[in-house]
Design a protein around this motif. Sequence first.
Motif, PDB file in Angstrom:
ATOM      1  N   SER A 158       0.810  -1.223   0.000  1.00 57.31           N
ATOM      2  CA  SER A 158       0.000   0.000   0.000  1.00 57.31           C
ATOM      3  C   SER A 158       0.840   1.270   0.000  1.00 57.31           C
ATOM      4  O   SER A 158       0.325   2.362  -0.250  1.00 57.31           O
ATOM      5  CB  SER A 158      -0.928   0.007   1.207  1.00 57.31           C
ATOM      6  N   GLN A 159       2.140   1.143   0.290  1.00 57.21           N
ATOM      7  CA  GLN A 159       3.040   2.302   0.326  1.00 57.21           C
ATOM      8  C   GLN A 159       3.855   2.448  -0.956  1.00 57.21           C
ATOM      9  O   GLN A 159       4.718   3.318  -1.036  1.00 57.21           O
ATOM     10  CB  GLN A 159       4.012   2.161   1.505  1.00 57.21           C
ATOM     11  N   ALA A 160       3.582   1.591  -1.943  1.00 59.87           N
ATOM     12  CA  ALA A 160       4.407   1.550  -3.149  1.00 59.87           C
ATOM     13  C   ALA A 160       3.557   1.724  -4.401  1.00 59.87           C
ATOM     14  O   ALA A 160       2.341   1.534  -4.397  1.00 59.87           O
ATOM     15  CB  ALA A 160       5.156   0.220  -3.208  1.00 59.87           C
ATOM     16  N   VAL A 161       4.228   2.088  -5.488  1.00 61.41           N
ATOM     17  CA  VAL A 161       3.573   2.204  -6.785  1.00 61.41           C
ATOM     18  C   VAL A 161       4.503   1.606  -7.844  1.00 61.41           C
ATOM     19  O   VAL A 161       5.725   1.759  -7.763  1.00 61.41           O
ATOM     20  CB  VAL A 161       3.231   3.673  -7.122  1.00 61.41           C
ATOM     21  N   MET A 162       3.925   0.906  -8.808  1.00 65.00           N
ATOM     22  CA  MET A 162       4.668   0.328  -9.929  1.00 65.00           C
ATOM     23  C   MET A 162       4.458   1.198 -11.156  1.00 65.00           C
ATOM     24  O   MET A 162       3.322   1.548 -11.503  1.00 65.00           O
ATOM     25  CB  MET A 162       4.162  -1.096 -10.197  1.00 65.00           C
ATOM     26  N   ASP A 179      -0.807   0.030  -6.154  1.00 67.73           N
ATOM     27  CA  ASP A 179      -1.065   1.085  -7.117  1.00 67.73           C
ATOM     28  C   ASP A 179      -0.114   0.953  -8.303  1.00 67.73           C
ATOM     29  O   ASP A 179       1.037   0.507  -8.164  1.00 67.73           O
ATOM     30  CB  ASP A 179      -0.881   2.462  -6.479  1.00 67.73           C
ATOM     31  N   ARG A 180      -0.583   1.378  -9.457  1.00 67.04           N
ATOM     32  CA  ARG A 180       0.231   1.282 -10.670  1.00 67.04           C
ATOM     33  C   ARG A 180      -0.081   2.475 -11.565  1.00 67.04           C
ATOM     34  O   ARG A 180      -1.237   2.945 -11.616  1.00 67.04           O
ATOM     35  CB  ARG A 180      -0.033  -0.031 -11.414  1.00 67.04           C
ATOM     36  N   ILE A 181       0.955   2.957 -12.234  1.00 65.94           N
ATOM     37  CA  ILE A 181       0.823   4.051 -13.191  1.00 65.94           C
ATOM     38  C   ILE A 181       1.466   3.594 -14.490  1.00 65.94           C
ATOM     39  O   ILE A 181       2.594   3.084 -14.492  1.00 65.94           O
ATOM     40  CB  ILE A 181       1.488   5.339 -12.682  1.00 65.94           C
ATOM     41  N   ALA A 182       0.745   3.752 -15.584  1.00 66.99           N
ATOM     42  CA  ALA A 182       1.250   3.336 -16.889  1.00 66.99           C
ATOM     43  C   ALA A 182       1.807   4.529 -17.653  1.00 66.99           C
ATOM     44  O   ALA A 182       1.291   5.650 -17.537  1.00 66.99           O
ATOM     45  CB  ALA A 182       0.130   2.687 -17.694  1.00 66.99           C
ATOM     46  N   ARG A 199      -3.786   3.809 -11.775  1.00 65.82           N
ATOM     47  CA  ARG A 199      -4.216   5.069 -11.164  1.00 65.82           C
ATOM     48  C   ARG A 199      -4.168   6.205 -12.178  1.00 65.82           C
ATOM     49  O   ARG A 199      -4.944   7.163 -12.084  1.00 65.82           O
ATOM     50  CB  ARG A 199      -3.327   5.411  -9.963  1.00 65.82           C
ATOM     51  N   ALA A 200      -3.250   6.112 -13.124  1.00 66.28           N
ATOM     52  CA  ALA A 200      -3.131   7.119 -14.177  1.00 66.28           C
ATOM     53  C   ALA A 200      -2.377   6.511 -15.351  1.00 66.28           C
ATOM     54  O   ALA A 200      -1.666   5.517 -15.199  1.00 66.28           O
ATOM     55  CB  ALA A 200      -2.382   8.351 -13.663  1.00 66.28           C
ATOM     56  N   ILE A 201      -2.570   7.093 -16.526  1.00 63.46           N
ATOM     57  CA  ILE A 201      -1.758   6.792 -17.701  1.00 63.46           C
ATOM     58  C   ILE A 201      -1.154   8.105 -18.145  1.00 63.46           C
ATOM     59  O   ILE A 201      -1.890   9.058 -18.459  1.00 63.46           O
ATOM     60  CB  ILE A 201      -2.583   6.166 -18.832  1.00 63.46           C
TER      61      ILE A 201
END
Length: 215
Positions: A158-162, A179-182, A199-201
């Motif tokens: 929960s503290q990280a994003v890919m 969470d992930r952002i492309a 979460r966003a592109i």
Amino acid sequence: MYKLVIFDWDGTLMDSGARIVSAMQTAARRANLPVPTDDAVKDIIGISLLPAMQILFGKLPAQQQDLLFESYKQEYVEKDKTPTPMFNGAGDLLDRLSGQGTLLAVATGKARRGLNRVWQETNTGHYFQASRCGDEAESKPSSDMLVQLLNELNVEASQAVMIGDTVYDMQMAQNLNMDRIAVSHGVHSVERLAGHAPRAIVDSLAELQRLLCRG
């Protein structure tokens, strides 16, 4: 703000897709195999090399598989001169994230030797507190790389994003409810990336910097 930002490498921070395609097609010719299309090679970028080759060419005799494997590595590292620059804004993004105390890591299908080589060439290895490569973990879209990184750095999902450019990056984070952002400047289409609820592109690393950095 995230405690840990995990980046894919090829197609996310480095514009290396064209060289991967060219090197794989040349390796296929040298191994007397049908030459895959550009789109077919792009579709497997992000997966570790051996399973990627099995998707492209099926199960091969050991001698032919070894020839293909070695030919690809030789082409990519030594012979193919297709440029592989860092994407615009990569240095600024890493500087800003590092400067605000964010932990940085890499999860890549590249082999360890390949990641170390490009880190040296681009003088970027010092930004990252941890990394996992295709010869150190299960291939994407397995979440094994991410689990190993979280455990090493003592960070919760929960503290990280890919951050990645392929559906494999999105899938492996989705499997952990991370969470992930492309990024749209890599090899997979926005439509495919959107299917994994990022979460966003973003269309550039400058746009990503605005999302992840303070001020």
